[in-house]
Enzyme design. Structure first.
Site, PDB file in Angstrom:
ATOM      1  N   LYS A  13       0.820  -1.220   0.000  1.00  0.00           N
ATOM      2  CA  LYS A  13       0.000   0.000   0.000  1.00  0.00           C
ATOM      3  C   LYS A  13       0.849   1.264   0.000  1.00  0.00           C
ATOM      4  O   LYS A  13       0.556   2.202  -0.718  1.00  0.00           O
ATOM      5  CB  LYS A  13      -0.907   0.077   1.241  1.00  0.00           C
ATOM      6  CG  LYS A  13      -1.987  -0.968   1.308  1.00  0.00           C
ATOM      7  CD  LYS A  13      -2.964  -0.657   2.442  1.00  0.00           C
ATOM      8  CE  LYS A  13      -2.309  -0.544   3.814  1.00  0.00           C
ATOM      9  NZ  LYS A  13      -1.713  -1.784   4.305  1.00  0.00           N
ATOM     10  N   ARG A  88      -8.881   1.711   9.678  1.00  0.00           N
ATOM     11  CA  ARG A  88      -8.461   0.344   9.973  1.00  0.00           C
ATOM     12  C   ARG A  88      -9.467  -0.374  10.862  1.00  0.00           C
ATOM     13  O   ARG A  88      -9.247  -1.539  11.200  1.00  0.00           O
ATOM     14  CB  ARG A  88      -7.119   0.391  10.705  1.00  0.00           C
ATOM     15  CG  ARG A  88      -5.927  -0.082   9.893  1.00  0.00           C
ATOM     16  CD  ARG A  88      -4.724   0.075  10.801  1.00  0.00           C
ATOM     17  NE  ARG A  88      -3.576  -0.664  10.422  1.00  0.00           N
ATOM     18  CZ  ARG A  88      -2.584  -0.189   9.659  1.00  0.00           C
ATOM     19  NH1 ARG A  88      -2.667   1.007   9.129  1.00  0.00           N
ATOM     20  NH2 ARG A  88      -1.529  -0.919   9.436  1.00  0.00           N
ATOM     21  N   ARG A 127      11.878  -7.107   4.436  1.00  0.00           N
ATOM     22  CA  ARG A 127      11.816  -5.685   4.098  1.00  0.00           C
ATOM     23  C   ARG A 127      12.832  -4.882   4.916  1.00  0.00           C
ATOM     24  O   ARG A 127      12.976  -5.081   6.102  1.00  0.00           O
ATOM     25  CB  ARG A 127      10.391  -5.195   4.371  1.00  0.00           C
ATOM     26  CG  ARG A 127      10.220  -3.714   4.471  1.00  0.00           C
ATOM     27  CD  ARG A 127       8.790  -3.316   4.332  1.00  0.00           C
ATOM     28  NE  ARG A 127       8.074  -3.277   5.607  1.00  0.00           N
ATOM     29  CZ  ARG A 127       6.826  -2.807   5.712  1.00  0.00           C
ATOM     30  NH1 ARG A 127       6.185  -2.375   4.647  1.00  0.00           N
ATOM     31  NH2 ARG A 127       6.234  -2.781   6.874  1.00  0.00           N
ATOM     32  N   ARG A 138      12.233  -2.585  10.362  1.00  0.00           N
ATOM     33  CA  ARG A 138      11.287  -1.900  11.222  1.00  0.00           C
ATOM     34  C   ARG A 138      11.012  -2.758  12.446  1.00  0.00           C
ATOM     35  O   ARG A 138      10.889  -3.972  12.328  1.00  0.00           O
ATOM     36  CB  ARG A 138       9.983  -1.649  10.454  1.00  0.00           C
ATOM     37  CG  ARG A 138       9.689  -0.197  10.216  1.00  0.00           C
ATOM     38  CD  ARG A 138       8.531  -0.011   9.283  1.00  0.00           C
ATOM     39  NE  ARG A 138       7.264  -0.532   9.799  1.00  0.00           N
ATOM     40  CZ  ARG A 138       6.098  -0.390   9.167  1.00  0.00           C
ATOM     41  NH1 ARG A 138       6.045   0.239   8.021  1.00  0.00           N
ATOM     42  NH2 ARG A 138       4.989  -0.875   9.686  1.00  0.00           N
ATOM     43  N   ARG A 149       0.245  -8.438  13.654  1.00  0.00           N
ATOM     44  CA  ARG A 149      -0.350  -7.434  12.753  1.00  0.00           C
ATOM     45  C   ARG A 149      -1.317  -8.076  11.773  1.00  0.00           C
ATOM     46  O   ARG A 149      -2.357  -7.500  11.446  1.00  0.00           O
ATOM     47  CB  ARG A 149       0.757  -6.667  12.022  1.00  0.00           C
ATOM     48  CG  ARG A 149       1.425  -5.619  12.928  1.00  0.00           C
ATOM     49  CD  ARG A 149       2.773  -5.174  12.395  1.00  0.00           C
ATOM     50  NE  ARG A 149       2.704  -4.551  11.105  1.00  0.00           N
ATOM     51  CZ  ARG A 149       3.708  -4.543  10.228  1.00  0.00           C
ATOM     52  NH1 ARG A 149       4.846  -5.148  10.509  1.00  0.00           N
ATOM     53  NH2 ARG A 149       3.565  -3.933   9.085  1.00  0.00           N
TER      54      ARG A 149
HETATM   55  P1  ADP Z   1       1.569  -1.655   7.760  1.00  0.00           P
HETATM   56  O1  ADP Z   1       0.557  -1.308   6.726  1.00  0.00           O
HETATM   57  O2  ADP Z   1       2.847  -2.127   7.151  1.00  0.00           O
HETATM   58  O3  ADP Z   1       1.060  -2.548   8.840  1.00  0.00           O
HETATM   59  P2  ADP Z   1       1.553   1.077   8.819  1.00  0.00           P
HETATM   60  O4  ADP Z   1       2.752   1.875   8.563  1.00  0.00           O
HETATM   61  O5  ADP Z   1       0.309   1.423   8.081  1.00  0.00           O
HETATM   62  O6  ADP Z   1       2.005  -0.409   8.582  1.00  0.00           O
HETATM   63  O7  ADP Z   1       1.191   1.100  10.375  1.00  0.00           O
HETATM   64  C1  ADP Z   1       2.134   0.759  11.362  1.00  0.00           C
HETATM   65  C2  ADP Z   1       1.462   0.772  12.742  1.00  0.00           C
HETATM   66  O8  ADP Z   1       0.932   2.088  13.024  1.00  0.00           O
HETATM   67  C3  ADP Z   1       0.253  -0.158  12.889  1.00  0.00           C
HETATM   68  O9  ADP Z   1       0.623  -1.491  13.187  1.00  0.00           O
HETATM   69  C4  ADP Z   1      -0.495   0.534  14.040  1.00  0.00           C
HETATM   70  O10 ADP Z   1       0.081   0.261  15.292  1.00  0.00           O
HETATM   71  C5  ADP Z   1      -0.295   2.011  13.738  1.00  0.00           C
HETATM   72  N1  ADP Z   1      -1.398   2.532  12.889  1.00  0.00           N
HETATM   73  C6  ADP Z   1      -1.301   2.986  11.615  1.00  0.00           C
HETATM   74  N2  ADP Z   1      -2.495   3.362  11.139  1.00  0.00           N
HETATM   75  C7  ADP Z   1      -3.392   3.146  12.139  1.00  0.00           C
HETATM   76  C8  ADP Z   1      -4.787   3.309  12.267  1.00  0.00           C
HETATM   77  N3  ADP Z   1      -5.547   3.783  11.255  1.00  0.00           N
HETATM   78  N4  ADP Z   1      -5.379   2.980  13.444  1.00  0.00           N
HETATM   79  C9  ADP Z   1      -4.647   2.506  14.456  1.00  0.00           C
HETATM   80  N5  ADP Z   1      -3.329   2.303  14.405  1.00  0.00           N
HETATM   81  C10 ADP Z   1      -2.696   2.612  13.256  1.00  0.00           C
END
Ligand code: ADP
Length: 202
Positions: A13, A88, A127, A138, A149
């Protein structure tokens, strides 16, 4: 155009958000990136979010929704945006609809990136990302956190697919294969013909 990208961690994404936003001329807004910037800046928001992120859990809706609402009210998002990583949860989606109605808008499309799970685990565990010029893994890409996750995605985020399908906004995009092929499928799903050399195209 107002677009939401949906899909499990590792579906690509973030990569597609950058390319598509460039092609559409709208900002890509990633809640994960905003949280990470706050974590590295040591802000109160960052300190609060870090505990959840490191565990592979979602940051509570109250924090996340307020942060996105502020971001969407900024001038560069007035003409459109591409949201990556938000909403989410169903509650976040409902709040997003409220915020957009207040701003006098609605969503145009939700793209769901579809990948198989073995591919996801492979992508995430290999990654590397750049932090302060260094290539690192990360914190939340460690295998046990990746599993958490994916579980959180299945339980809390996957239901959004049905939610947006019921609203007639959902388009599923096969996210397997080369980046440029996925971009072409996403652009087609957005009703945007893609031509070689177009800004953001690769
Ligand atoms: P990925 O898509 O690779 O899981 P992101 O960079 O989108 O990673 O998100 C990393 C972390 O940030 C998530 O695991 C969560 O803890 C937090 N996070 C990101 N977006 C949200 C959201 N919309 N609601 C709650 N937590 C979020």
């Amino acid at each position: 155009m107002r677009v939401v990208l949906l899909g499990p961690p590792g579906a690509g994404k973030g990569t597609q958000a950058q390319i598509l936003a460039g092609a559409l001329g709208v900002p890509a807004i990633s809640t994960g990136d905003i949280f990470r910037a706050n974590v590295s800046g040591g802000t109160p928001l960052g300190l609060e979010a870090k505990v959840f992120m490191d565990a592979g859990d979602l940051v509570p809706d109250a924090i996340t929704v307020a942060m996105v609402k502020d971001r969407l009210a900024e001038a560069d998002a007035a003409g459109g945006f591409l949201l990556d990583g938000f909403p989410r949860t169903i509650a976040q989606a409902e709040q997003l609809a409220v915020s957009l109605t207040e701003l006098g808008h609605g969503l145009d499309r939700v793209l769901e990136f579809v990948v198989d799970e073995e591919e996801l685990v492979a992508r995430l565990s290999t990654r590397v990302v750049e932090v302060d010029g260094k290539q690192v893994q990360r914190e939340d890409d460690k295998p046990e956190t990746v599993r958490r996750r994916l579980e959180v995605y299945r339980e809390q985020t996957a239901p959004l697919s049905g939610f947006y399908e019921a609203e007639g906004l959902l388009a599923r995009v096969d996210a397997m294969g080369p980046v440029e092929e996925v971009t072409a499928r996403a652009m087609a799903a957005l009703g945007q013909p893609q031509t070689a050399g177009q800004p953001g195209a690769v």
